[in-house]
Design a protein around this motif. Sequence first.
Motif, short mmCIF file in Angstrom:
data_model
loop_
_atom_site.label_atom_id
_atom_site.label_comp_id
_atom_site.label_asym_id
_atom_site.label_seq_id
_atom_site.Cartn_x
_atom_site.Cartn_y
_atom_site.Cartn_z
N PHE A 48 -36.65 58.81 -22.74
CA PHE A 48 -36.34 57.49 -22.19
C PHE A 48 -35.46 57.64 -20.95
CE2 PHE A 48 -34.38 53.42 -21.64
CZ PHE A 48 -35.30 52.50 -22.09
N ASP A 49 -34.50 58.55 -21.04
CA ASP A 49 -33.59 58.77 -19.92
C ASP A 49 -34.36 59.24 -18.68
OD1 ASP A 49 -31.15 58.88 -18.64
OD2 ASP A 49 -30.75 60.94 -19.27
N ARG A 50 -35.28 60.16 -18.91
CA ARG A 50 -36.05 60.74 -17.80
C ARG A 50 -36.94 59.68 -17.15
NH1 ARG A 50 -40.92 63.08 -18.28
NH2 ARG A 50 -40.77 63.09 -20.56
N LEU A 51 -37.54 58.82 -17.96
CA LEU A 51 -38.54 57.88 -17.45
C LEU A 51 -37.97 56.51 -17.07
CD1 LEU A 51 -41.16 58.89 -20.13
CD2 LEU A 51 -41.48 59.19 -17.67
N CYS A 52 -36.90 56.11 -17.72
CA CYS A 52 -36.35 54.77 -17.49
C CYS A 52 -34.89 54.80 -17.06
CB CYS A 52 -36.46 53.92 -18.76
SG CYS A 52 -38.15 53.72 -19.36
N GLY A 53 -34.18 55.84 -17.45
CA GLY A 53 -32.74 55.94 -17.14
C GLY A 53 -31.89 55.26 -18.20
N LEU A 54 -31.11 56.05 -18.93
CA LEU A 54 -30.26 55.44 -19.97
C LEU A 54 -29.21 54.51 -19.34
CD1 LEU A 54 -29.71 58.33 -22.57
CD2 LEU A 54 -31.00 56.21 -22.89
N GLU A 55 -28.91 54.72 -18.05
CA GLU A 55 -27.95 53.82 -17.40
C GLU A 55 -28.54 52.41 -17.27
OE1 GLU A 55 -29.57 56.27 -16.05
OE2 GLU A 55 -30.34 55.72 -14.06
#
Length: 311
Positions: A210-217
Amino acid sequence: MFGSHLSVAGGMENALNEAEQLKLDCVQVFTKNQRQWKIKPLSDEQIENWTSELARLGWHDPKGPHRSVSHASYLINLASPDDELWEKSIGLMQIEIERCDALKIPLLVHHPGAFTTSDEEAGLKRIAKAYKKLFKLTKGAKVRMCLENTVGSGSNLGRTFEQLGQLREMISKETSEPERVGFCFDTCHAHAGGYDMSDRTKADAALDDFDRLCGLENLLCLHLNDSLGDLGSRKDRHEHIGQGTLGMAGGCSGGKKVPLAKTGFAAVVNRPELTNRPMIMETPKGEDPKGTPWDTINVRRLRRLVDSPRT
Ligand SMILES: [Zn+2]
Ligand SMILES: [Zn+2]
């Protein structure tokens, strides 16, 4: 920060009072009947009742974490190929945005939409175009939109993180206002949508994806629900924490029960990047046979997981 989706029956501020009684840190509400197109505008009194309670609880600090979330109506379909339904959906979403701003609610969650008789690509384009109109109609609005991941049943968009990331990109290009768009991550939807959340390590890997594709930020809000449907079942049915296929690790059908600390719930609540995000339960309501509200039981189960060791 843990909260629950609570009822606004009898007055919007009732949800805040109930959250306080349940000792929750945040709340999610519908700002209107979610199954009706027609809605009466909010009165000054309704706005005042809600915002004064928010202030009393200290839940409206523009610099602090987000403590109130609104969930948009299920009638809205921004991906619809049907012009009439699409325009109607934009009209209703505009009202949702305006109500959030009036009520000082900083986050508005919605399901991306269903492409019905068109196709994925056309559906995504339609949503991005709808956002362009919406952001023009609500210039300067402070509420941030949260695209929620779905189980991907039928033609519903937003199951995969790839697609959610792509959608936010398209909206950003169309509107040049990426700061107004983030995500909501629902654990039940992820699991029933095919991301194994029943295992802590696998769930952590899913969050890495998710972080790679959407960004956890950009992940501004979470829905913590157990799932009645199995992994990949595409069934959107929520269950109490630790009593579904996610918390049972292995599924209700023949799976053996493992400690919650070994499931994806532990991965989510201990993820450092997600500290201070509203984590909302949309689990069944009511009380257990002893008369304890289910929200109390479920939040206790979640709080126990915070900082639980990896073993
Ligand atoms: Zn949800
Ligand atoms: Zn759901």
